[in-house]
Design an enzyme around this catalytic site. Structure first.
Site, PDB file in Angstrom:
ATOM      1  N   ASP A  92      -6.161  -6.798  13.117  1.00  0.00           N
ATOM      2  CA  ASP A  92      -5.721  -8.095  13.613  1.00  0.00           C
ATOM      3  C   ASP A  92      -6.498  -8.491  14.874  1.00  0.00           C
ATOM      4  O   ASP A  92      -6.960  -9.620  14.998  1.00  0.00           O
ATOM      5  CB  ASP A  92      -4.221  -8.081  13.886  1.00  0.00           C
ATOM      6  CG  ASP A  92      -3.750  -6.825  14.608  1.00  0.00           C
ATOM      7  OD1 ASP A  92      -4.609  -6.011  15.030  1.00  0.00           O
ATOM      8  OD2 ASP A  92      -2.536  -6.634  14.763  1.00  0.00           O
ATOM      9  N   ASP A 145       0.829  -1.213   0.000  1.00  0.00           N
ATOM     10  CA  ASP A 145       0.000   0.000   0.000  1.00  0.00           C
ATOM     11  C   ASP A 145       0.855   1.251   0.000  1.00  0.00           C
ATOM     12  O   ASP A 145       0.394   2.326   0.387  1.00  0.00           O
ATOM     13  CB  ASP A 145      -0.921   0.016   1.238  1.00  0.00           C
ATOM     14  CG  ASP A 145      -1.985  -1.068   1.173  1.00  0.00           C
ATOM     15  OD1 ASP A 145      -2.441  -1.355   0.056  1.00  0.00           O
ATOM     16  OD2 ASP A 145      -2.346  -1.612   2.219  1.00  0.00           O
TER      17      ASP A 145
END
EC number: 2.4.1.32
Length: 477
Positions: free
Chosen positions: A232, A126
């Site tokens: 996460d 990214d």
């Protein structure tokens, strides 16, 4: 006489206001903080006992799950397909403008011992910098080549396990005092929080790296979501609510890197603290109404993991030790019980020191540093709970990469521009330092609480960090 009487009126009025308005409000704040302190020390004691029991049980019977060594994979050059016992593995490496460590992470992933026809390495880039995109930068994750051979058997032989989380070890922990303090806090996180949650079959969060997931668990839980800065942890919570089990294996360690600059550490702590609080806000009702897991797991997740550790801990640490105690030094009508002022923080410090015996000499610095960082963590926690504009701020933690392997003591950083020197001055810390100096000086000259020794030390800590004299840095040119 008239002049003397008139001059005493302001003092009498100030004393009346202090006794009638300030003291009751401060006394209420003290008892609220004492109640939160009791919750925090009880949670720390419970986790500490559970982690010690886990360590003893591990010596007797391992991790309590079936594990059998895997046969050696076929030679890389062999044309024959891999045995069926080697499942397909996807290695994901996220990255964002991190040119310093991309070679280490990709190289370590490519060096994993696993049949080449059963592994896919996926680089999730990214990056916004065109130069960095060309280099294919990475998050720092450097497992040993036998990482999959050690972790995969737990998934192969235990179908209820969704995640095998391993422990981080830090390649740059001795760069400076700040990285040593970080290691102490993270070692406690792994040795106590992660191990106790795994041992009690309660809950612990995925750390983002150094873990192996079962794909079916990810799919059943709704996949990855970007609604918070802790995707996460988000995935781990949703998987836990589906009844999946997690296993922490502390004997397997993966190299990682600690942020070595104060600014990078501040950004990291904001992301972790704010994201967890924001996830608590978004999932609290879902946890309460969930019918797929036991009340024990819901209680542990809602109360212990989120409420006490992610909300109470950062708010209490700053509010009590940096605001309420110093202010009470200026209000003689308010007295803090010795058990709340001394015994509880001493107990928490001892419990941390027991799990970090090699760092006992750093405990005073750890206390002062953590109290300063509590200001940022409290602000981040409130931002996440209230979902303010900064709730989704994401700044990638600065890495050093190859340089830490060559010169751990003096990592090479790019020189700062002259205009960047001002970034080393942190106004909030300096304002708190001034407040603490005023409170400590009042207690030393006029007060009777004798808190000034601690408050002076904390003022020095805020001043040092306010001027950026922490972590690694380069001189202005």
């Amino acid at each position: 006489m008239a002049s003397s009487s008139s001059s005493s009126l302001p003092a009498a009025w100030a004393a009346a206001v202090r006794a009638g308005a300030v003291a009751p409000a401060l006394r209420a704040a003290v008892w609220a903080c004492l109640a939160m302190s009791a919750m925090l020390v009880a949670e720390a004691a419970w986790m500490g006992l559970a982690s010690l029991a886990a360590a003893a049980a591990r010596r007797l019977r391992g991790y309590g799950y079936r594990w059998e060594p895997m046969a050696a994979p076929p030679d890389v050059e062999a044309p024959a397909p891999a045995p069926a016992e080697f499942p397909m593995v996807l290695v994901q490496i996220p990255m964002y403008n991190e040119k310093e460590v991309y070679k280490l992470s990709i190289g370590a992933a490519c060096a994993l011992t696993w049949p080449p026809d059963r592994i896919i390495i996926q680089v999730l880039d990214d990056s916004t910098d065109p130069f960095v995109k060309e280099l294919v930068e990475l998050e720092y994750f450097e497992p040993e080549s036998d990482f999959l051979l050690k972790t995969m058997p737990y998934l192969l032989h235990n179908p209820k396990i969704a995640l095998v989380q391993t422990r981080w070890e830090f390649v740059n922990y001795n760069v400076c005092l700040m990285t040593r303090i970080q290691k102490m806090s993270l070692d406690y996180h792994f040795k106590v929080e992660q191990e106790s949650g795994s041992f009690m079959h309660a809950f612990f969060g995925f750390n983002g790296t150094a873990g192996v997931w079962r794909v079916s668990a990810i799919n059943q839980s709704g996949g990855w979501k970007d609604r918070t800065t802790v995707e996460d942890m988000d995935l781990a919570v949703r998987a836990s609510l589906k009844g999946w089990e997690f296993l922490y294996v502390g004997d397997i360690r993966v190299k990682s890197e600690l942020p070595s600059t104060f600014q990078a550490y501040r950004h990291q702590q904001h992301r972790w603290t704010c994201g967890a609080a924001n996830l608590f806000r978004k999932m609290a009702w879902e946890i309460i109404t969930n019918k797929e897991v036991s009340m024990w797991k819901k209680h542990h997740l809602l109360y212990s993991f989120f409420f006490v550790r992610r909300a109470i801990a950062p708010i209490l640490t700053f509010l009590f030790y940096c605001i309420v105690i110093p202010l009470s030094a200026m209000v003689p009508e308010v007295t803090i019980p010795v058990w709340g002022l001394v015994y509880i923080p001493t107990a928490i410090t001892i419990m941390n020191a027991i799990r970090n015996p090699g760092s006992v000499h750093l405990m005073p610095f750890w206390i002062l540093f953590e109290n300063v960082m509590a200001m940022h963590r409290m602000r981040a926690a409130l931002s996440g709970l209230l979902e303010t504009a900064r709730a989704n701020d994401w700044v990638v933690t600065e890495k050093v990469g190859d340089q830490v392997k060559d010169e751990l003591d003096v990592p090479l950083l790019e020189p700062l521009k002259p205009t960047e020197c001002a970034e080393r001055i942190y106004i909030p810390e300096l304002l708190l330092a001034l407040y603490l100096l005023i409170c400590a000086s009042y207690d030393f000259v006029l007060g009777n609480h004798k808190y000034y020794i601690y408050i002076y030390l904390q003022a020095v800590a805020f001043t040092v960090m306010g001027f950026g004299f922490v972590g690694t840095r380069t001189p202005c040119s």
